[in-house]
Scaffold this motif. Sequence first.
Motif, PDB file in Angstrom:
ATOM      1  N   THR A 192     -10.911 -24.196  14.762  1.00  0.00           N
ATOM      2  CA  THR A 192     -10.539 -24.815  13.270  1.00  0.00           C
ATOM      3  C   THR A 192     -10.694 -26.376  13.324  1.00  0.00           C
ATOM      4  N   ILE A 193     -10.178 -26.848  14.142  1.00  0.00           N
ATOM      5  CA  ILE A 193      -9.940 -28.296  13.973  1.00  0.00           C
ATOM      6  C   ILE A 193     -11.534 -29.147  14.297  1.00  0.00           C
ATOM      7  N   ALA A 194     -12.281 -28.299  15.089  1.00  0.00           N
ATOM      8  CA  ALA A 194     -13.742 -28.680  15.465  1.00  0.00           C
ATOM      9  C   ALA A 194     -14.675 -28.509  14.239  1.00  0.00           C
ATOM     10  N   ALA A 195     -14.105 -27.742  13.426  1.00  0.00           N
ATOM     11  CA  ALA A 195     -14.991 -27.337  12.118  1.00  0.00           C
ATOM     12  C   ALA A 195     -14.362 -28.305  10.995  1.00  0.00           C
ATOM     13  N   LEU A 196     -13.491 -29.193  11.058  1.00  0.00           N
ATOM     14  CA  LEU A 196     -12.931 -29.929  10.152  1.00  0.00           C
ATOM     15  C   LEU A 196     -14.052 -31.088   9.999  1.00  0.00           C
ATOM     16  N   PRO A 197     -14.249 -31.589   8.791  1.00  0.00           N
ATOM     17  CA  PRO A 197     -15.114 -32.777   8.478  1.00  0.00           C
ATOM     18  C   PRO A 197     -14.533 -34.008   9.314  1.00  0.00           C
ATOM     19  N   LEU A 198     -15.402 -34.543  10.200  1.00  0.00           N
ATOM     20  CA  LEU A 198     -14.953 -35.644  11.042  1.00  0.00           C
ATOM     21  C   LEU A 198     -14.299 -36.879  10.149  1.00  0.00           C
TER      22      LEU A 198
END
Length: 192
Positions: A150-156
């Motif tokens: 989920t965190i990896a899918a967040l906009p950076l």
Amino acid sequence: KLKDSSEHPFVLIIGGAKMADKIVLIKYLLPFVDHVLVGGGPANNFLKISKVDIGSSINEPKLAQTAKLLYRSKKVVIPVDWKKEGGKILDIGPETIKFYSKIIAEARTIIWNGPMGYFENKKFAVGSEKIAKAILKNKRAKTVIGGGETIAALPLKISKQEYGKIFISTGGGAMLEFLAGKKLPAIEALHE
């Protein structure tokens, strides 16, 4: 606090690849939440129940009976459209994004675990990115986002200020267990 003194509307967003590790949390929190927005692999289980041809999409037939029971609740919200490739549903579609974003905009408590699609491929990362943006736009909600994927899918490109009231947990499985009321040995030891 999320269970006992959360503000409403309370929205649970569930995605990721498998439903098996999310089912306990959905069952546990269903009496407390107003909406369960479903995407990713878990959505396929509900779509199949509602007679949608999911093709060769990720699906867990062993959970069909449990999914049927959960789907009886009007709180469980499934995608109305999706992106499909090679016979597989790989992301939520634009109408679902709009629908879910509207519910998220009104929320006062949000829990999100699991991407909305196969986010590792840019073509199918749109649902997760738009859901993340909808959460970030809602400055009033207390939010918990958990899980490495989920965190990896967040906009950076998000500043710390934009996160506001968002608590981020990298331990997705542990977060799910904790929110589902299970006792975690390390936390129990800290309380002694």
